[in-house]
Design an enzyme around this catalytic site. Structure first.
Site, PDB file in Angstrom:
ATOM      1  N   SER A  35      15.027  92.674 101.056  1.00  0.00           N
ATOM      2  CA  SER A  35      15.488  93.517 102.157  1.00  0.00           C
ATOM      3  C   SER A  35      15.595  92.751 103.469  1.00  0.00           C
ATOM      4  CB  SER A  35      14.543  94.710 102.321  1.00  0.00           C
ATOM      5  OG  SER A  35      13.221  94.294 102.611  1.00  0.00           O
ATOM      6  N   ASP A  89      14.884  82.714 103.807  1.00  0.00           N
ATOM      7  CA  ASP A  89      14.479  83.701 102.810  1.00  0.00           C
ATOM      8  C   ASP A  89      13.318  84.516 103.372  1.00  0.00           C
ATOM      9  OD1 ASP A  89      14.339  85.091 100.451  1.00  0.00           O
ATOM     10  OD2 ASP A  89      14.082  83.335  99.168  1.00  0.00           O
ATOM     11  N   ALA A  91       9.564  86.767 102.501  1.00  0.00           N
ATOM     12  CA  ALA A  91       8.316  86.519 101.782  1.00  0.00           C
ATOM     13  C   ALA A  91       7.562  87.830 101.657  1.00  0.00           C
ATOM     14  CB  ALA A  91       7.463  85.485 102.499  1.00  0.00           C
ATOM     15  N   LYS A 102       6.092  85.047  96.824  1.00  0.00           N
ATOM     16  CA  LYS A 102       7.445  85.569  96.765  1.00  0.00           C
ATOM     17  C   LYS A 102       7.723  86.077  95.349  1.00  0.00           C
ATOM     18  CE  LYS A 102      10.883  83.394  98.503  1.00  0.00           C
ATOM     19  NZ  LYS A 102      11.401  84.722  98.955  1.00  0.00           N
ATOM     20  N   GLY A 105      11.190  90.870  94.778  1.00  0.00           N
ATOM     21  CA  GLY A 105      12.536  91.299  94.416  1.00  0.00           C
ATOM     22  C   GLY A 105      13.006  90.780  93.071  1.00  0.00           C
ATOM     23  N   GLU A 111      14.902  81.406  93.821  1.00  0.00           N
ATOM     24  CA  GLU A 111      14.441  81.205  95.195  1.00  0.00           C
ATOM     25  C   GLU A 111      13.675  79.897  95.335  1.00  0.00           C
ATOM     26  OE1 GLU A 111      13.939  85.777  96.854  1.00  0.00           O
ATOM     27  OE2 GLU A 111      12.300  84.859  95.730  1.00  0.00           O
ATOM     28  N   LYS A 129       3.416  91.002 106.930  1.00  0.00           N
ATOM     29  CA  LYS A 129       3.356  90.083 105.779  1.00  0.00           C
ATOM     30  C   LYS A 129       2.329  88.962 105.970  1.00  0.00           C
ATOM     31  CE  LYS A 129       6.601  92.411 103.839  1.00  0.00           C
ATOM     32  NZ  LYS A 129       7.970  91.935 103.714  1.00  0.00           N
TER      33      LYS A 129
END
Length: 262
Positions: A35, A89, A91, A102, A105, A111, A129
């Site tokens: 997201s 990216d 995390a 990670k 998703g 990744e 996070k």
């Protein structure tokens, strides 16, 4: 944006907006999945559309590839790029040393391959996070479907000798069926509570037959860009040892973001 964003979405947006400042014309850029990474792809698409930014993107999942093409980013494979200037990216967790969990998703394998094939990895995240010790978020482990229950048992046995609080491994599901990654594998989510030695755990699991890769990203991330719900942004560079703070305004009228939601 068609409606007022929630504080968490504002935090993701401002982190993404600041992170794209690392992208320069002509770069080969790894495009993350999730997201928060989706906000970043949309921000890059805005720069491609409005400012004529010319980049080539290597997506880390099929859904990121579809999104990137949809906003006008040229998409290439990692084999075509050979090496990347930058990967951005999200995390699921990060600690003070910028070690990450990670894979929430389901794209952890691509990744990690893309991130390690880059000169620099920038992680974008909301402040929620950040953790003192990794492990509160379930650790994803990608395993081949053949014999996955045996692999699960071996992982749980291995965890007995590891510095973790919990040892439960659950097969990730997609409705009534196992979740299947882009590579056709399954994911086991390890509910560990706390990981005392992430590097030791990562190395031990990756030596196990049946395990493809795990979601611990150790010594890969260079920069974390943290977003807050009030528009503040904090950029931490682990190599330079610097912390920079800024504040971004929200552009509610930008139609690139009208369909964004978690």
């Amino acid at each position: 944006m068609s409606q007022e964003l929630s504080p968490i979405d504002k935090a993701k947006f401002v982190a993404a907006k600041r992170a794209v400042d690392f992208v320069e014309d002509g770069m080969r850029v790894g495009l993350g999945t999730g997201s928060t990474a989706a906000w970043m792809v949309r921000c890059l698409g805005e720069l491609v559309r409005d400012d004529g930014l010319k980049i080539r993107g290597v997506p880390t999942s099929t859904r990121t590839a579809e999104l990137a093409r949809g906003v006008g980013i040229e998409v290439i494979t990692l084999d075509e790029a050979k090496w990347l200037d930058l990967t951005i990216d999200g995390a699921d967790e990060f600690d003070a040393d910028l070690n990450l969990i990670k894979g929430g998703g389901g794209a952890l394998l691509q990744e990690k391959i893309v991130a390690t094939a880059s000169d620099q990895m920038v992680v974008i995240a909301d402040i929620g996070k950040e953790v003192e010790t990794l492990g509160a978020f379930p650790l994803p482990v990608e395993v081949i479907p053949f014999g996955w229950q045996t692999t699960k048992s071996l992982i749980e046995e291995l965890l007995i000798s590891m510095d973790v609080l919990g040892r439960e491994a659950r097969l990730r599901m997609n409705g009534a069926s196992p979740f299947v990654t882009d590579e056709g594998n399954y994911i086991l989510d390890l509910h560990l509570g706390r990981i005392g030695n992430a590097q030791q755990l990562s190395l031990a699991m990756n030596q196990m037959p049946g395990v493809v890769e795990n979601g611990l990203f150790i010594d890969i991330c260079d920069v974390v860009v943290l977003g807050y719900g009030d528009g503040r942004v904090e950029t931490r560079d682990i190599n330079q040892g610097t912390v920079a703070e800024d504040r971004l305004d929200f552009l509610e009228s930008d139609n690139l973001f009208t369909d964004m939601s978690d």
